[in-house]
Design an enzyme around this catalytic site. Structure first.
Site, short mmCIF file in Angstrom:
data_model
loop_
_atom_site.label_atom_id
_atom_site.label_comp_id
_atom_site.label_asym_id
_atom_site.label_seq_id
_atom_site.Cartn_x
_atom_site.Cartn_y
_atom_site.Cartn_z
N GLY A 44 40.11 20.83 28.56
CA GLY A 44 40.47 22.51 28.65
C GLY A 44 40.30 21.83 30.56
O GLY A 44 41.48 22.01 31.17
N GLU A 99 34.29 24.53 33.28
CA GLU A 99 34.37 24.85 32.11
C GLU A 99 36.25 24.92 32.57
O GLU A 99 36.85 25.81 33.96
CB GLU A 99 33.71 26.28 31.06
CG GLU A 99 33.30 25.76 30.45
CD GLU A 99 33.92 25.66 29.16
OE1 GLU A 99 35.27 25.43 28.78
OE2 GLU A 99 33.52 26.10 28.13
N ASP A 100 37.21 25.38 31.40
CA ASP A 100 38.71 25.82 31.84
C ASP A 100 38.57 27.35 31.74
O ASP A 100 38.71 28.49 32.70
CB ASP A 100 39.27 25.57 30.68
CG ASP A 100 39.07 25.72 29.68
OD1 ASP A 100 37.61 26.07 29.48
OD2 ASP A 100 40.15 25.11 28.43
N ASP A 103 35.96 33.36 27.63
CA ASP A 103 36.84 34.04 26.85
C ASP A 103 36.01 34.84 26.50
O ASP A 103 35.06 35.97 27.14
CB ASP A 103 37.65 34.05 25.93
CG ASP A 103 38.67 34.87 24.90
OD1 ASP A 103 38.97 35.56 25.61
OD2 ASP A 103 39.28 34.43 24.00
N PHE A 152 46.86 35.65 26.16
CA PHE A 152 46.95 33.75 26.36
C PHE A 152 47.11 32.93 27.23
O PHE A 152 48.32 33.58 27.61
CB PHE A 152 47.30 33.38 24.74
CG PHE A 152 46.58 32.43 25.08
CD1 PHE A 152 45.38 32.05 23.86
CD2 PHE A 152 47.06 30.66 24.58
CE1 PHE A 152 44.42 30.72 24.11
CE2 PHE A 152 46.41 30.48 24.28
CZ PHE A 152 44.55 30.17 24.28
N VAL A 153 46.15 32.24 27.90
CA VAL A 153 47.37 31.42 28.63
C VAL A 153 47.49 30.25 28.94
O VAL A 153 46.29 29.25 28.11
CB VAL A 153 46.93 31.81 30.53
CG1 VAL A 153 46.48 33.11 30.40
CG2 VAL A 153 45.41 31.79 30.09
P1 IMP Z 1 35.60 31.61 24.06
O1 IMP Z 1 34.29 30.82 23.48
O2 IMP Z 1 36.16 32.50 23.33
O3 IMP Z 1 35.11 31.80 25.52
O4 IMP Z 1 36.98 30.52 24.37
C1 IMP Z 1 36.39 29.81 25.31
C2 IMP Z 1 37.64 27.91 25.33
O5 IMP Z 1 38.57 28.33 24.05
C3 IMP Z 1 37.80 27.40 26.39
O6 IMP Z 1 36.91 26.47 26.56
C4 IMP Z 1 39.48 26.77 25.93
O7 IMP Z 1 39.06 25.84 25.35
C5 IMP Z 1 39.77 28.29 24.29
N1 IMP Z 1 40.06 29.73 25.66
C6 IMP Z 1 40.51 30.63 25.29
N2 IMP Z 1 41.02 31.18 25.56
C7 IMP Z 1 41.76 30.11 25.98
C8 IMP Z 1 43.55 30.39 26.65
O8 IMP Z 1 43.94 31.74 27.16
N3 IMP Z 1 44.53 29.21 26.93
C9 IMP Z 1 43.87 28.24 26.39
N4 IMP Z 1 42.61 27.98 26.00
C10 IMP Z 1 41.83 29.08 25.71
MG MG Z 2 40.82 24.69 23.73
#
Ligand code: IMP
Ligand code: MG
Length: 180
Positions: A44, A99-100, A103, A152-153
């Site tokens: 990402g 990081e991208d 969430d 979601f994006v």
């Molecule tokens: P977290 O562990 O819930 O913070 O999720 C982080 C990872 O989930 C990111 O590094 C992304 O790869 C993926 N992710 C979370 N939200 C999105 C979104 O809106 N679009 C695409 N990938 C996402």
């Molecule tokens: Mg991903």
């Protein structure tokens, strides 16, 4: 893009460029004399990392790791595993994790613990996107591009089932939830 799954633009290309220029200026100042090792989280963050690095005017070094989280296409389960590890030793390095999107913050909290255990001199995080209000704990991000609403994006590195990463902007994903 002529694709009905690509919804409203959340952050356009010009906003991304301007914000990255600003982040690059700050990082260049903050790390003057101690050039960071940029650690990109694949896949990402690849596009953000490439553009961000070009706006940092220091002799940075690069490494990448890839993680996978078990879960559906659009939800993280919190169980994260390393799919590709770093090549470089972090001991004594000033590490800037790129990081991208943050969430739930679960992926980041896993990465932070994992990297911290390798003895870096410092460890900070630069995330392109922070999803508003969904983190259980304070994600403690030194640099954030944009705080975005819960939708979601996709685009600018972010995917659904490996698609849409090449969009030059971030858009809401309006397609089916469990692709792939
Ligand atoms: P977290 O562990 O819930 O913070 O999720 C982080 C990872 O989930 C990111 O590094 C992304 O790869 C993926 N992710 C979370 N939200 C999105 C979104 O809106 N679009 C695409 N990938 C996402
Ligand atoms: Mg991903």
């Amino acid at each position: 893009m002529n694709d009905s799954n690509v919804g409203e633009v959340v952050v356009d290309g010009e906003q991304i460029r301007d914000r990255i220029a600003e982040l690059g200026r700050r990082i260049t100042e903050d790390y003057a004399g101690d050039p960071p090792l940029l650690v990109g989280v694949l896949k990402g963050a690849f596009m953000f990392m490439a553009d961000l690095a070009r706006s940092i005017h220091l002799p940075v070094e690069f490494d990448f790791m890839a993680v996978a989280s078990y879960g559906s296409a659009t939800r993280t389960s919190g169980v994260v595993r390393i799919v590709k590890d770093l090549d470089l030793d972090l001991t004594g390095r000033h590490v800037l994790l790129v990081e991208d999107i943050v969430d739930s913050g679960l992926t980041l909290s896993f990465l932070r613990k994992n990297l911290q255990a390798r003895g870096p001199e410092s460890l900070e995080v630069c995330a392109l996107l922070l999803r508003e209000g969904l983190q259980k704990a304070d994600p403690d991000l030194k640099y954030v591009g944009f705080t975005i609403p819960p939708d979601f994006v996709i685009g600018y590195g972010l995917d659904v089932a490996e698609r849409y990463r090449n969009l030059g902007y971030v858009a809401r994903y309006d397609g089916p939830r469990d692709l792939g």
